[in-house]
Design a protein around this motif. Structure first.
Motif, mmCIF file in Angstrom:
data_model
loop_
_atom_site.group_PDB
_atom_site.id
_atom_site.type_symbol
_atom_site.label_atom_id
_atom_site.label_comp_id
_atom_site.label_asym_id
_atom_site.label_seq_id
_atom_site.Cartn_x
_atom_site.Cartn_y
_atom_site.Cartn_z
ATOM 1 N N ASN A 260 -31.721 -13.326 -16.012
ATOM 2 C CA ASN A 260 -32.890 -13.430 -16.821
ATOM 3 C C ASN A 260 -34.221 -13.145 -16.267
ATOM 4 O OD1 ASN A 260 -30.842 -14.057 -18.716
ATOM 5 N ND2 ASN A 260 -31.394 -16.394 -18.655
ATOM 6 N N ASN A 261 -35.242 -13.064 -17.134
ATOM 7 C CA ASN A 261 -36.649 -13.096 -16.645
ATOM 8 C C ASN A 261 -36.953 -11.622 -15.873
ATOM 9 O OD1 ASN A 261 -37.533 -15.492 -17.782
ATOM 10 N ND2 ASN A 261 -35.792 -16.479 -16.030
ATOM 11 N N GLU A 262 -36.164 -10.450 -16.194
ATOM 12 C CA GLU A 262 -36.558 -9.273 -15.670
ATOM 13 C C GLU A 262 -38.041 -8.786 -16.161
ATOM 14 O OE1 GLU A 262 -33.535 -6.171 -15.887
ATOM 15 O OE2 GLU A 262 -32.063 -7.617 -15.490
ATOM 16 N N HIS A 263 -38.632 -8.283 -15.175
ATOM 17 C CA HIS A 263 -39.997 -7.986 -15.150
ATOM 18 C C HIS A 263 -40.276 -6.625 -14.225
ATOM 19 C CE1 HIS A 263 -41.515 -10.985 -17.688
ATOM 20 N NE2 HIS A 263 -40.824 -12.258 -16.846
ATOM 21 N N SER A 323 -35.499 -10.028 -11.325
ATOM 22 C CA SER A 323 -35.869 -11.078 -11.819
ATOM 23 C C SER A 323 -37.144 -12.128 -11.196
ATOM 24 C CB SER A 323 -34.284 -12.161 -11.727
ATOM 25 O OG SER A 323 -34.744 -13.460 -12.260
ATOM 26 N N LYS A 324 -37.834 -12.266 -12.197
ATOM 27 C CA LYS A 324 -39.123 -12.763 -11.738
ATOM 28 C C LYS A 324 -39.679 -14.025 -12.497
ATOM 29 C CE LYS A 324 -41.076 -8.289 -9.936
ATOM 30 N NZ LYS A 324 -39.629 -7.331 -10.668
ATOM 31 N N LEU A 325 -39.958 -15.198 -11.878
ATOM 32 C CA LEU A 325 -40.623 -16.418 -12.632
ATOM 33 C C LEU A 325 -42.140 -16.386 -12.108
ATOM 34 C CD1 LEU A 325 -37.772 -18.872 -12.723
ATOM 35 C CD2 LEU A 325 -38.657 -17.573 -14.512
ATOM 36 N N ARG A 434 -24.885 -14.928 -17.963
ATOM 37 C CA ARG A 434 -26.567 -15.128 -18.266
ATOM 38 C C ARG A 434 -26.723 -16.414 -17.572
ATOM 39 N NH1 ARG A 434 -26.302 -15.144 -24.594
ATOM 40 N NH2 ARG A 434 -24.629 -16.302 -24.228
ATOM 41 N N ASP A 435 -28.032 -16.581 -17.342
ATOM 42 C CA ASP A 435 -28.596 -17.959 -16.842
ATOM 43 C C ASP A 435 -29.028 -18.732 -18.011
ATOM 44 O OD1 ASP A 435 -28.547 -17.628 -14.071
ATOM 45 O OD2 ASP A 435 -30.581 -16.779 -13.942
#
Length: 540
Positions: A260-263, A323-325, A434-435
């Motif tokens: 998740n959280n692709e940027h 994936s980036k947080l 998926r996460d």
């Protein structure tokens, strides 16, 4: 050499300053409930470690949870052994990480730069909203950021001290110890990132002493003695540990695009610019002139090189994976704070700057507190408000089941001492990439399948679990009654927004048909719900 100036700049009291830092970070750590999913997850894992008495294996719902190492849980569980399950104790590991980061920055710059630079850099750091919120958030990012920062600064301090013939061994031993803490906080990045920063600093400044110190045998003994036993113990107990923890959670996650959280690659540039306001605005202010010759300084010092390289390594490293947080880039804040403070002070008289610095500091501090208040008001997950009515509580012999979802906050706020049962389609969960909560629990089940069989219940096999002579507390979406009409036989005890809790009495005779639709309800008719009880003001 220190320049003359006001007492605020020239009479530091490091111990009192460090105490003030921790007091500032603790001041609002209690004002909001835990957020889902991260804070609820990590707080509940720490509480489960305390209740189970197993301080080696982190457990999510009773199953080995090897997404990350145990340092965060050790600190949180130790704090809650004194305070009980309260929010500020769950956040204490992050506060310790932030305090360590700020204190290390101040002490390093105090010795190797100027007192003004040290004090202003520290003020910039601790009043940056990004840093302050990171310290108020119960996940692993700020703790490992503190370990990485302390490792870099202690090792750089040791290299500079050795060059000048000063005592350096204690500093270097501290760097290796903090690298071990980084390994125990979040894995290999606790060692790899400080190593990358220091090697590039060595190349840029031609400090071959850094490479010599990297091979210092006593330091490696310290690191392996501190961090090694836990990893060895887990590998011996769970043969799949290395593949899951090292290969999957480090390398596959770094290279994969399936999480998740692709940027985009440039994601962290605006994140750092916006979340460090108002201090980041000083970057746009033209640099002043040097006091001595009226020309801007062009040559970078050893400390300047360290800060620029440190900032670049962190941002580039975490920009590479898709994936980036936001919290990943927290280790970049100390060098950024130092560079901002340098821009503020460059070629300007401190006495004239003080009013503007005080105003910026005040605005930044108010913004930090306002951000915490805003999060408290607008980001409260339903699970934190799902309270049991006064006079009702989960008894030692009762069981708790979550229906088609897992609410991380419930074990923390209900102070549950046993794992909950989780009803879901677990066959489908085996193919979910998926996460999410389902993948986390299913991944954990591979390490202890027998324990998983007792807690992960297929939604088609509810009767053998519920039709027993014991009370079951059920938590799930309020719409669960549509797919589970047998909930009409349960007592609705609490509702909050989209989730609800029911109390099911079970079957004293172990009737296998105890979940049958109530006879009074015609086929296909909606099952009426009991009146919703008045909300309680007491956590159970």
């Amino acid at each position: 050499m220190r320049r003359p100036g006001s007492a605020w700049w020239t009479s530091p009291r490091p111990l009192w300053l460090i105490v003030a830092l921790f007091a500032w970070l603790l001041a609002t750590a209690w004002v909001r409930p835990l957020m889902a999913p991260d804070e609820g997850r990590y707080g509940s894992v720490a509480l489960a470690m305390l209740h189970s008495g197993d301080w080696l294996v982190p457990r999510l719902d009773g199953l080995p949870f090897f997404h990350k190492p145990p340092l965060f849980y050790w600190i949180g569980a130790a704090a809650m052994s004194v305070t009980g399950p309260v929010e500020w104790a769950a956040r204490l590991p992050s506060i310790i990480g932030a305090g360590t980061e700020a204190a290390a920055l101040f002490l390093f710059l105090r010795r190797w730069s100027t007192m003004r630079q040290a004090l202003l850099s520290t003020v910039v750091l601790v009043t940056t909203p990004f840093f302050f919120l990171g310290a108020q958030f119960a996940n692993l990012d700020m703790l490992v950021a503190g370990c990485i920062s302390a490792t870099v600064l202690l090792a750089a301090g040791a290299a500079l001290a050795r060059e000048r013939g000063e005592p350096w061994r204690a500093l270097l031993a501290g760097a290796y110890l903090m690298a071990a803490a980084g390994l125990l906080a979040k894995g290999l990045i606790g060692l790899v990132l400080p190593g990358a920063v220091l090697v590039l600093w060595c190349a840029a400044t031609r400090k071959t002493v850094v490479l010599k110190l990297a091979l210092w045998l006593p330091g490696w003994v310290v690191l392996l003695a501190a961090a090694g036993p836990w990893f060895v113990a887990m590998q011996l107990k769970y043969p799949e540990f290395f593949d899951y923890f090292v290969i999957t959670q480090h390398f596959r996650r770094f290279a994969s695009s399936g999480f998740n959280n692709e940027h985009p690659f440039w994601f962290y540039v605006p994140v750092l610019a916006v979340l460090t306001l108002p201090w980041f605005a000083w970057v746009l202010v033209p640099r002043g002139k040097d006091d001595k010759d009226g020309k801007p300084r062009s040559r970078l010092s050893d400390v300047d090189w360290l800060m620029w390289i440190w900032l670049a390594v962190i941002v580039v490293f975490f920009s590479l994976p898709r994936s980036k947080l936001v919290g990943y880039v927290l280790p970049a804040l100390p060098p950024l704070a130092c560079l901002i403070a340098q821009r503020v002070l460059a070629g300007r008289a401190v006495e004239k700057l003080l009013p503007r610095m005080r105003a910026t500091s005040a605005v930044a501090a108010v913004l930090c507190v306002a951000c915490v208040v805003a999060v408290a008001l607008y980001s409260v997950p339903p699970g934190t408000r799902l309270r049991l009515p006064a006079g009702q509580s989960v008894a030692p012999g009762d069981q708790v089941m979550m229906l088609d979802s897992y609410y991380y906050e419930i074990p923390f706020y209900w102070n549950l001492r046993q794992p909950v049962l989780v009803s879901d389609d677990w066959k489908a969960a085996a193919t979910d990439t998926r996460d999410n909560w389902r993948k986390e629990i299913f991944d954990a089940s591979r390490f202890e399948p027998a324990r998983a069989d007792a807690t992960l219940i297929d939604r088609t096999q509810l009767a053998p679990v519920l039709c027993v002579p014991r009370t079951t507390w059920l938590v799930g979406p309020i719409a669960s009654q549509l797919s589970n009409p047998w909930l009409g036989k349960a007592q609705l005890v609490a509702v909050n927004e989209s989730i609800a809790a029911w109390r099911f009495a079970g079957s004293a005779t172990r009737d296998p048909d105890c979940l049958g639709t109530p006879a009074s309800a015609p086929a296909g008719a909606a099952v009426p719900s009991p009146p919703v009880p008045a909300p309680s003001t007491k956590w159970q």
